[in-house]
Write a protein that holds these residues in place. Structure first.
Motif, PDB file in Angstrom:
ATOM      1  N   PHE A  18       0.846  -1.192   0.000  1.00 25.44           N
ATOM      2  CA  PHE A  18       0.000   0.000   0.000  1.00 25.44           C
ATOM      3  C   PHE A  18       0.884   1.245   0.000  1.00 25.44           C
ATOM      4  CE2 PHE A  18      -2.516  -3.362   1.801  1.00 25.44           C
ATOM      5  CZ  PHE A  18      -3.767  -3.173   1.247  1.00 25.44           C
ATOM      6  N   VAL A  19       0.549   2.167  -0.888  1.00 27.32           N
ATOM      7  CA  VAL A  19       1.273   3.433  -0.999  1.00 27.32           C
ATOM      8  C   VAL A  19       0.283   4.567  -0.753  1.00 27.32           C
ATOM      9  CG1 VAL A  19       2.680   4.914  -2.456  1.00 27.32           C
ATOM     10  CG2 VAL A  19       2.874   2.429  -2.657  1.00 27.32           C
ATOM     11  N   ASP A  20       0.548   5.378   0.257  1.00 25.35           N
ATOM     12  CA  ASP A  20      -0.315   6.505   0.618  1.00 25.35           C
ATOM     13  C   ASP A  20       0.471   7.796   0.424  1.00 25.35           C
ATOM     14  OD1 ASP A  20      -2.028   8.364   1.660  1.00 25.35           O
ATOM     15  OD2 ASP A  20      -2.222   7.449   3.631  1.00 25.35           O
ATOM     16  N   VAL A  21       0.131   8.540  -0.620  1.00 22.00           N
ATOM     17  CA  VAL A  21       0.782   9.819  -0.890  1.00 22.00           C
ATOM     18  C   VAL A  21      -0.216  10.922  -0.529  1.00 22.00           C
ATOM     19  CG1 VAL A  21       2.120  11.157  -2.538  1.00 22.00           C
ATOM     20  CG2 VAL A  21       1.926   8.688  -2.818  1.00 22.00           C
ATOM     21  N   GLY A  22      -0.103  11.454   0.669  1.00 24.39           N
ATOM     22  CA  GLY A  22      -1.024  12.482   1.129  1.00 24.39           C
ATOM     23  C   GLY A  22      -0.471  13.872   0.916  1.00 24.39           C
TER      24      GLY A  22
ATOM     25  N   LEU B  85      10.809  13.878  -6.730  1.00 25.99           N
ATOM     26  CA  LEU B  85      10.399  12.638  -7.386  1.00 25.99           C
ATOM     27  C   LEU B  85      11.456  11.550  -7.240  1.00 25.99           C
ATOM     28  CD1 LEU B  85       8.818  14.153 -10.627  1.00 25.99           C
ATOM     29  CD2 LEU B  85       7.621  13.206  -8.661  1.00 25.99           C
ATOM     30  N   ALA B  86      12.712  11.941  -7.100  1.00 23.60           N
ATOM     31  CA  ALA B  86      13.769  10.945  -6.926  1.00 23.60           C
ATOM     32  C   ALA B  86      13.659  10.226  -5.580  1.00 23.60           C
ATOM     33  CB  ALA B  86      15.138  11.619  -7.049  1.00 23.60           C
ATOM     34  N   LYS B  87      12.891  10.810  -4.636  1.00 26.46           N
ATOM     35  CA  LYS B  87      12.744  10.209  -3.313  1.00 26.46           C
ATOM     36  C   LYS B  87      11.622   9.177  -3.248  1.00 26.46           C
ATOM     37  CE  LYS B  87      12.953  13.272   0.030  1.00 26.46           C
ATOM     38  NZ  LYS B  87      12.627  14.487   0.818  1.00 26.46           N
ATOM     39  N   VAL B  88      10.892   8.999  -4.361  1.00 23.43           N
ATOM     40  CA  VAL B  88       9.751   8.087  -4.348  1.00 23.43           C
ATOM     41  C   VAL B  88      10.195   6.649  -4.110  1.00 23.43           C
ATOM     42  CG1 VAL B  88       7.913   7.102  -5.769  1.00 23.43           C
ATOM     43  CG2 VAL B  88       8.306   9.576  -5.773  1.00 23.43           C
ATOM     44  N   GLU B  89      11.300   6.238  -4.707  1.00 24.98           N
ATOM     45  CA  GLU B  89      11.712   4.842  -4.639  1.00 24.98           C
ATOM     46  C   GLU B  89      12.316   4.459  -3.295  1.00 24.98           C
ATOM     47  OE1 GLU B  89      14.270   3.926  -7.838  1.00 24.98           O
ATOM     48  OE2 GLU B  89      12.791   4.336  -9.409  1.00 24.98           O
TER      49      GLU B  89
ATOM     50  N   ILE C 146       4.724  -9.773  -4.630  1.00 20.32           N
ATOM     51  CA  ILE C 146       3.686  -8.774  -4.367  1.00 20.32           C
ATOM     52  C   ILE C 146       2.481  -9.069  -5.246  1.00 20.32           C
ATOM     53  CG2 ILE C 146       3.145  -6.316  -4.338  1.00 20.32           C
ATOM     54  CD1 ILE C 146       5.262  -7.122  -2.325  1.00 20.32           C
ATOM     55  N   TYR C 147       1.343  -9.319  -4.605  1.00 15.59           N
ATOM     56  CA  TYR C 147       0.108  -9.626  -5.336  1.00 15.59           C
ATOM     57  C   TYR C 147      -0.439  -8.386  -6.030  1.00 15.59           C
ATOM     58  CZ  TYR C 147      -4.807 -10.881  -6.065  1.00 15.59           C
ATOM     59  OH  TYR C 147      -6.051 -11.094  -6.620  1.00 15.59           O
ATOM     60  N   ALA C 148      -0.434  -7.233  -5.340  1.00 15.91           N
ATOM     61  CA  ALA C 148      -0.962  -5.991  -5.912  1.00 15.91           C
ATOM     62  C   ALA C 148      -0.321  -4.809  -5.201  1.00 15.91           C
ATOM     63  CB  ALA C 148      -2.486  -5.935  -5.787  1.00 15.91           C
ATOM     64  N   VAL C 149      -0.297  -3.689  -5.893  1.00 14.80           N
ATOM     65  CA  VAL C 149       0.185  -2.429  -5.323  1.00 14.80           C
ATOM     66  C   VAL C 149      -0.989  -1.456  -5.325  1.00 14.80           C
ATOM     67  CG1 VAL C 149       1.807  -0.524  -5.519  1.00 14.80           C
ATOM     68  CG2 VAL C 149       2.526  -2.845  -6.157  1.00 14.80           C
ATOM     69  N   GLU C 150      -1.539  -1.198  -4.149  1.00 13.83           N
ATOM     70  CA  GLU C 150      -2.713  -0.325  -3.997  1.00 13.83           C
ATOM     71  C   GLU C 150      -2.241   1.072  -3.641  1.00 13.83           C
ATOM     72  OE1 GLU C 150      -6.834   0.189  -4.233  1.00 13.83           O
ATOM     73  OE2 GLU C 150      -5.803  -1.742  -4.393  1.00 13.83           O
ATOM     74  N   ILE C 151      -2.737   2.074  -4.359  1.00 14.31           N
ATOM     75  CA  ILE C 151      -2.296   3.448  -4.153  1.00 14.31           C
ATOM     76  C   ILE C 151      -3.474   4.310  -3.740  1.00 14.31           C
ATOM     77  CG2 ILE C 151      -2.546   3.987  -6.620  1.00 14.31           C
ATOM     78  CD1 ILE C 151      -0.087   5.851  -6.254  1.00 14.31           C
TER      79      ILE C 151
ATOM     80  N   LYS D 282       2.806   8.102  -9.895  1.00 15.99           N
ATOM     81  CA  LYS D 282       2.288   6.791 -10.292  1.00 15.99           C
ATOM     82  C   LYS D 282       3.234   6.090 -11.258  1.00 15.99           C
ATOM     83  CE  LYS D 282      -1.817   8.291 -11.571  1.00 15.99           C
ATOM     84  NZ  LYS D 282      -3.233   8.275 -11.999  1.00 15.99           N
ATOM     85  N   GLU D 283       3.817   6.854 -12.156  1.00 15.40           N
ATOM     86  CA  GLU D 283       4.732   6.264 -13.141  1.00 15.40           C
ATOM     87  C   GLU D 283       5.946   5.640 -12.463  1.00 15.40           C
ATOM     88  OE1 GLU D 283       7.546   7.721 -16.876  1.00 15.40           O
ATOM     89  OE2 GLU D 283       6.071   9.091 -15.989  1.00 15.40           O
ATOM     90  N   ARG D 284       6.507   6.322 -11.472  1.00 18.66           N
ATOM     91  CA  ARG D 284       7.701   5.797 -10.799  1.00 18.66           C
ATOM     92  C   ARG D 284       7.382   4.588  -9.927  1.00 18.66           C
ATOM     93  NH1 ARG D 284       8.722  10.597 -12.458  1.00 18.66           N
ATOM     94  NH2 ARG D 284      10.845  11.416 -12.690  1.00 18.66           N
ATOM     95  N   ILE D 285       6.244   4.593  -9.277  1.00 19.24           N
ATOM     96  CA  ILE D 285       5.864   3.436  -8.453  1.00 19.24           C
ATOM     97  C   ILE D 285       5.604   2.220  -9.338  1.00 19.24           C
ATOM     98  CG2 ILE D 285       4.156   2.535  -6.831  1.00 19.24           C
ATOM     99  CD1 ILE D 285       3.753   5.406  -5.848  1.00 19.24           C
ATOM    100  N   GLY D 286       4.854   2.428 -10.423  1.00 18.83           N
ATOM    101  CA  GLY D 286       4.574   1.319 -11.330  1.00 18.83           C
ATOM    102  C   GLY D 286       5.833   0.775 -11.976  1.00 18.83           C
ATOM    103  N   LYS D 287       6.758   1.651 -12.322  1.00 16.50           N
ATOM    104  CA  LYS D 287       8.008   1.216 -12.946  1.00 16.50           C
ATOM    105  C   LYS D 287       8.864   0.427 -11.967  1.00 16.50           C
ATOM    106  CE  LYS D 287      11.994   3.078 -15.469  1.00 16.50           C
ATOM    107  NZ  LYS D 287      12.655   4.309 -15.965  1.00 16.50           N
ATOM    108  N   PHE D 288       8.828   0.798 -10.686  1.00 15.37           N
ATOM    109  CA  PHE D 288       9.636   0.094  -9.692  1.00 15.37           C
ATOM    110  C   PHE D 288       9.196  -1.361  -9.560  1.00 15.37           C
ATOM    111  CE2 PHE D 288      10.484  -1.310  -5.362  1.00 15.37           C
ATOM    112  CZ  PHE D 288      11.825  -0.991  -5.198  1.00 15.37           C
TER     113      PHE D 288
END
Length: 742
Positions: free
Chosen positions: A200-204, A314-318, A335-340, A351-357
């Motif tokens: 789970f990724v929570d970007v508030g 953005l470089a700190k996302v990973e 990992i079964y799924a990545v929920e954002i 979203k692009e960086r998380i999906g690419k990781f």
């Protein structure tokens, strides 16, 4: 019993409640499920939520936002000092050394603690929940970021007490999201099977949180968490604001940060621009009229330029993603799924960086804004005995380590983060030897346990504060007795154990003392009452304004007490109410006369038909019809008289008749709608041994024309009887019985 979950966000809040139909996110008085995290102070009252946000420009220095970041922090904290430059309101140091907010309230300077301000916001959320549930709200679960330290969590708990709430648990944002995700899943693996791993990724708006959770049927376990408090929506807003401050300084020679009102307007426009860039990649304009010194400013930006400006963020996302994978020793294919979730998760670059990781498409099955509040409400339902919830255990983790440190001083000390416990009266034995001490620690941490916590539905133990106590000190004094000519291994030494209670001095930094907390609760009650009185005063003023007295309101009546407006309204009603009533009567009376005339016409036609001996009405009672005839004629005479009288009367006078009150009521329908008496058709006569003369059917009808109903034909009994009934129903209504042969 109420079951409520509060998502206490940096920029906005959500309230979720448990009802019989499930979990529902409720709306506020503006029919919006999102309540802004704003509190505004005025000369007479406070405004909280959407009403406060509307004053962020006009009353910018007394409208506070983003105060969540100052919970449990000293005023001298470098983080607080760095954040001051981006604020339009003032911070101040409280006597305890913690951070306070300086505003003008009730025409005097006041300094409120962060706990008080958050308590005011929670009071508003509590009112929203009570309005939706139609009953008082006390028990609740409140969300906090997973990176909140113990002092920050205790600060939030104090704020809940100030608002009159009994917080059953402070729940990590990421844990609330996992509960909202997993409790409804019906296809989870069995408890003995390999768990389903979901990230789970929570970007508030205020921070970035990542958690890895293992799901099995009826339970979840948080395997690891990671976070970055400096990677959130507000950080991207700051980059945009700084960019345009620099651009407007060069282009228009304006120093934006010297004007708080201009800075607030720029923050608002930059937030809108950020949202637009999430959906559009083309150049987008930013225009603000009369920005500073009556100067209109404008600029433009596109998504590519914005992402280039935010390359460092953005470089700190990973980083947190890599951290949780290392902690759990998992591979990406596990990992079964990545929920954002989270408001800032809508940014394409994130979203692009998380999906690419992870090399997979991101999942968005949860509501990005409301998932935390819904998870808190589910947790509250699990803890509440009033709701029957599917058994679901939650195993959480605490991201901060625990350390015990013994001092070398005479008084031994136990240190836990920013707290210190001094155990007193520890003395050596009478012989001078040191005593062997055993400490039994009864650790009751209500919201985030030091060890892995399993929350199950059971009788709730309600602790008001985080408590860590040394329950008892056991002093073991070993005394050995040696006997002559006896090997030392023959008998074990006797041990005498003595259990005593030792006094413990508990020192907690930034915790509100009980007397201060009680004073805050009392002050909050006074401010709630003041807000209520001011609302009643404004309502009374608005009622006066409805009578079009703008001249008086804008002059002598601009700022009066509630009773003055009530008296003024009473005086106005003595003159204006009769006018209003005459106006309403002038509109309603023609409609009432028209309806009465229609009824008179209908009843007159029925009476005339009866007098003409119409077969439809000749069964009515003559006396009742005569009475109806008289009532109809009287109503017609009355209506004609009143209409003529009203037409000759001035409109400024009271009407000769009022609709719905003095008009006659013709309740004649029961008399005129009396049904005709029913006449049963003749029954066939048969002998006991079968048909007469060996023939089937009814008896041969006689030759009399009057005895034979029209349309009767010979044939089978079923066919002839049915046809006889349908064709002669009207005929039978006026005949006592059909004629038969002698």
């Amino acid at each position: 019993m109420s079951v409520v979950g509060f998502d206490l966000g940096f920029q906005s809040c959500y309230v979720a409640v448990a009802r019989a139909g499930g979990i529902e996110t409720v709306a506020n008085e503006y029919s919006d499920r999102c309540t802004p995290s704003f509190v505004s102070y005025g000369p007479r009252n406070r405004s909280i939520g959407a009403a406060a946000k509307s004053q962020v420009v006009s009353n910018c220095q007394n409208t506070v936002q983003g105060f969540k970041q100052f919970h449990g922090r000293a005023f001298s904290d470098p983080y607080v000092q760095a954040a001051k430059s981006n604020l339009v309101y003032d911070l101040a140091q409280l006597p305890s050394g913690s951070t306070g907010i300086k505003v003008m309230y009730m025409e005097e300077e006041r300094v409120f603690s962060i706990e008080q301000v958050t308590g005011m916001l929670l009071t508003k959320l509590k009112e929203t929940a009570e309005s939706a549930m139609k009953k008082p709200v006390v028990d609740c679960v409140i969300s906090v970021p997973s990176y909140f330290t113990d002092p920050e969590r205790r600060s939030v708990m104090d704020a809940a007490q100030i608002a009159g709430l009994n917080c059953l648990r402070l729940m990590n944002d990421s844990t609330a999201v996992t509960l909202a995700y997993g409790i409804y899943k019906q296809d989870l693996p069995a408890p003995e099977e390999k768990p389903r791993i979901v990230l789970f990724v929570d970007v508030g708006h205020s921070g970035y949180q990542v958690s890895v959770c293992a799901f099995n049927k009826g339970k979840l376990k948080i395997l690891a968490t990671a976070f970055d408090p400096e990677l959130g929506g507000k950080n991207f807003d700051n980059i945009l604001v700084n960019h345009f401050c620099e651009e407007f300084g060069k282009k228009y020679k304006l120093d934006v940060k010297t004007k708080p009102r201009a800075l607030v307007r720029l923050y608002q426009e930059c937030e809108k621009l950020k949202r637009l860039m999430s959906a559009n990649s083309s150049d987008l304009p930013l225009n603000i009229e009369c920005f500073m010194n009556d100067i209109d400013v404008s600029g433009k930006l596109n998504r590519g330029q914005f992402e280039e400006m935010c390359a460092g963020l953005l470089a700190k996302v990973e980083g947190p993603l890599r951290s949780v994978m290392e902690q759990t020793k998992l591979k990406k294919e596990d990992i079964y799924a990545v929920e954002i979730v989270g408001g800032a998760s809508r940014m394409p670059a994130i979203k692009e960086r998380i999906g690419k990781f992870f090399g997979k498409e991101l999942s968005t099955t949860l509501n990005a804004d409301e998932a935390v509040a819904r998870g808190c409400a589910l947790q509250c339902a699990i803890l509440s005995p009033a709701f029957k919830v599917r058994e679901f255990s939650i195993t959480d983790v605490v991201p901060y380590s625990i350390s015990l440190k013994w001092n070398s001083a005479a008084e031994e000390g136990l240190r836990y983060e920013l707290r210190q416990f001094l155990v007193k009266n520890v003395v050596p034995q009478a012989s001078g030897e040191s005593a062997k001490n055993k400490m039994q620690m009864d650790q009751r941490i209500r919201n985030s346990r030091l060890e892995t916590a399993k929350i199950k539905k059971q009788k709730l133990k309600r602790w008001s504060k985080l408590v860590l106590t040394c329950k008892a000190i056991t002093i073991e004094q070993q005394r050995t007795t040696s006997r002559e000519n006896q090997p030392p291994q023959a008998k074990k030494p006797k041990v005498k154990t003595k259990t005593v209670e030792l006094p413990i001095e508990n020192k907690l930094h930034w915790q509100l003392p009980n007397d201060v907390l009680n004073l805050c609760v009392e002050n909050e009650g006074k401010m709630i009452m003041q807000d209520k009185l001011e609302k009643e005063r404004n309502d009374a003023k608005n009622y006066v304004e409805e009578y079009d007295t703008e001249t008086w309101l804008y002059e002598d009546g601009e700022d009066q007490q509630k009773q003055v407006y009530i008296d003024k309204l009473g005086d106005l009603k003595q003159m204006g109410q009769p006018i209003c009533e005459r106006y309403m009567e002038a509109n309603e009376r023609p409609k009432a006369f028209e309806e009465l005339g229609r009824q008179i016409q209908v009843y007159m036609k029925i009476v005339e038909a009866y007098k003409a001996k119409d077969e439809l009405y000749d069964h009515l009672d003559e006396l009742e019809v005569t009475r109806v005839d008289k009532q109809v004629k009287d109503a017609m005479v009355w209506m004609s008289s009143k209409m003529n009288q009203q037409n000759n009367q001035d409109l400024t006078l009271d009407p000769s008749s009022k609709s719905g009150r003095s008009m006659p009521r013709l309740s004649l329908q029961p008399v005129l709608s009396k049904p005709k008496p029913k006449v049963e058709p003749p029954k066939e006569e048969k002998t006991e041994n079968g048909p007469v003369n060996g023939q089937e059917g009814t008896e041969e009808p006689c030759n009399s024309d009057t005895a034979k109903p029209a349309g009767t034909e010979q044939g089978t009994p079923e066919k002839s009887n049915l046809k006889w009934t349908l064709n002669n129903l009207f005929y039978l209504s006026f005949t006592s019985s059909p004629a038969t042969c002698p």
